[in-house]
Structures are given as structure tokens and as C-alpha cells.
Design a protein around this motif. Structure first.
Motif, mmCIF file in Angstrom:
data_model
loop_
_atom_site.group_PDB
_atom_site.id
_atom_site.type_symbol
_atom_site.label_atom_id
_atom_site.label_comp_id
_atom_site.label_asym_id
_atom_site.label_seq_id
_atom_site.Cartn_x
_atom_site.Cartn_y
_atom_site.Cartn_z
ATOM 1 N N PRO A 90 0.797 -1.373 -0.088
ATOM 2 C CA PRO A 90 -0.009 0.031 -0.059
ATOM 3 C C PRO A 90 0.897 1.153 0.047
ATOM 4 C CG PRO A 90 -0.620 -1.471 1.739
ATOM 5 C CD PRO A 90 0.628 -2.003 1.238
ATOM 6 N N GLY A 91 0.510 2.131 -1.057
ATOM 7 C CA GLY A 91 1.058 3.572 -1.058
ATOM 8 C C GLY A 91 0.477 4.439 0.226
ATOM 9 N N ARG A 92 1.096 5.796 0.278
ATOM 10 C CA ARG A 92 0.734 6.569 1.512
ATOM 11 C C ARG A 92 -0.919 6.896 1.334
ATOM 12 N NH1 ARG A 92 2.360 12.938 2.243
ATOM 13 N NH2 ARG A 92 1.846 12.945 4.249
ATOM 14 N N ILE A 93 -1.452 7.190 0.114
ATOM 15 C CA ILE A 93 -2.801 7.124 -0.063
ATOM 16 C C ILE A 93 -3.725 6.131 0.483
ATOM 17 C CG2 ILE A 93 -4.662 7.765 -1.650
ATOM 18 C CD1 ILE A 93 -3.166 10.299 -1.181
ATOM 19 N N ALA A 109 -7.943 -10.899 -2.775
ATOM 20 C CA ALA A 109 -6.590 -10.301 -2.328
ATOM 21 C C ALA A 109 -6.195 -9.722 -3.695
ATOM 22 C CB ALA A 109 -5.796 -11.291 -1.670
ATOM 23 N N PRO A 110 -6.614 -8.177 -3.697
ATOM 24 C CA PRO A 110 -6.040 -7.816 -4.892
ATOM 25 C C PRO A 110 -4.654 -7.361 -5.043
ATOM 26 C CG PRO A 110 -7.557 -6.266 -3.564
ATOM 27 C CD PRO A 110 -7.593 -7.351 -3.163
ATOM 28 N N ARG A 111 -4.272 -7.245 -4.092
ATOM 29 C CA ARG A 111 -2.639 -6.945 -4.024
ATOM 30 C C ARG A 111 -1.829 -8.330 -4.039
ATOM 31 N NH1 ARG A 111 -4.524 -2.761 -0.107
ATOM 32 N NH2 ARG A 111 -3.900 -0.810 -1.250
ATOM 33 N N GLY A 112 -2.329 -9.460 -4.117
ATOM 34 C CA GLY A 112 -1.587 -10.595 -4.431
ATOM 35 C C GLY A 112 -1.635 -11.427 -3.046
ATOM 36 N N GLY A 154 -8.860 -1.277 -9.149
ATOM 37 C CA GLY A 154 -8.682 -1.504 -10.409
ATOM 38 C C GLY A 154 -7.291 -1.664 -10.623
ATOM 39 N N ARG A 155 -6.436 -0.870 -10.121
ATOM 40 C CA ARG A 155 -4.966 -0.614 -10.467
ATOM 41 C C ARG A 155 -4.285 -1.733 -10.036
ATOM 42 N NH1 ARG A 155 -5.805 2.238 -5.732
ATOM 43 N NH2 ARG A 155 -4.422 2.238 -4.002
#
Length: 150
Positions: A11-14, A66-69, A120-121
Motif C-alpha cells: 500500500p502507498g501513502r494514500i 486479495a487484489p494485491r496478491g 482496479g490498479r
């Protein structure tokens, strides 16, 4: 293993700010777009670990994607076999079964229709209208769990 199977997107800052906000709302009992706080025991520490998730319901069955893998909560859930979904003061214990890659395309398509604006990203240039073949290509990198009340 391919890079798709092992990829992890941090996860990024946002994302971290958004997760804190969504977590605060969930602790107050407010679900944002069917969000829940997932609590799973750490596979090494045994301590509860929490993260926001989107609860997907299709034909009366419930799923976690788990969209981030293959991130830490996925590894912990695989080791524990289940966990808790929390919303406000309500806690639901569940068991989890990871789905085979062949079972994922239709569910990933529904997930993208509902939450592409949020996740989606992470789907490697795949959207809800992508051909089944393309969705099958990314399926190994997108863990999906069917959850049942424990």
C-alpha cells in the motif's frame, strides 16, 4: 512460479490513509461499500492482525479477494484456516477455503464491477470487460477465498 503468482503490491501513502479512515468507520459500525475489518491470527506470532477487506457476495456465497496478491493476510489466512470479520461491535467467525484458479474468473469479474474504482490498479490492465483468457492469466496472482460461518 510466474511473477504474477508471487507479486505483492504494498500500500502507498494514500492507501494507508484511506485504510485508516475506513478502519475507523468500520469500528463505528459503518461499512463503506461492503467493507469489513478482517482479523486473522499471525502464522508466527499468533497475535491478531487486521486489515480492511471488501466482502463479495455472489449467489448467496461470500468471498474475500486479495487484489494485491499473496500478501501477509493471505498467508496468515491460509495458515489459520479462518478468522473474523468485524463491523462495529459485531464479530463473525468464519472458515476459509481458497479457490482453484479455474473458479476465479467469474468472481474476479464481479469484484471488478463493484470495486474497480478502489482496486482496479492492482489488476494488471484487466477490467470487468476483459476476455476470460486474460482474467485467467492473472488468476494465480489473485487469491480468492470462499468463506463460511465458523
Amino acid at each position: 512460479m510466474t511473477t504474477t503468482e508471487t507479486r505483492q503490491l504494498r500500500p502507498g501513502r494514500i492507501d494507508r490513509i484511506g485504510n485508516r479512515l475506513v478502519n475507523a468507520l468500520m469500528r463505528l459500525g459503518v461499512s463503506v461499500a461492503d467493507s469489513r475489518e478482517l482479523a486473522v491470527r499471525g502464522r508466527t506470532s499468533g497475535e491478531w492482525r487486521t486489515t480492511p477487506v471488501n466482502l463479495l457476495t455472489v449467489d448467496g456465497e461470500r468471498y474475500l479477494v486479495a487484489p494485491r496478491g499473496h500478501v501477509q493476510w493471505v498467508r496468515n489466512l491460509l495458515a489459520a484456516g479462518g478468522g473474523e470479520l468485524r463491523l462495529g461491535r459485531r464479530t463473525e467467525t468464519f472458515t476459509a477455503t481458497e479457490l482453484a484458479d479455474d473458479a476465479k474468473p467469474a468472481l474476479l469479474r464481479v469484484y471488478l464491477r463493484r470495486w474497480a474504482w478502489e482496486v482496479g490498479r492492482f489488476f494488471e490492465n484487466v477490467d470487468a470487460d476483459s476476455p476470460d483468457e486474460r482474467i485467467r492469466e492473472i488468476a494465480p496472482g489473485m487469491p480468492v477465498f470462499r468463506i463460511d460461518r465458523g
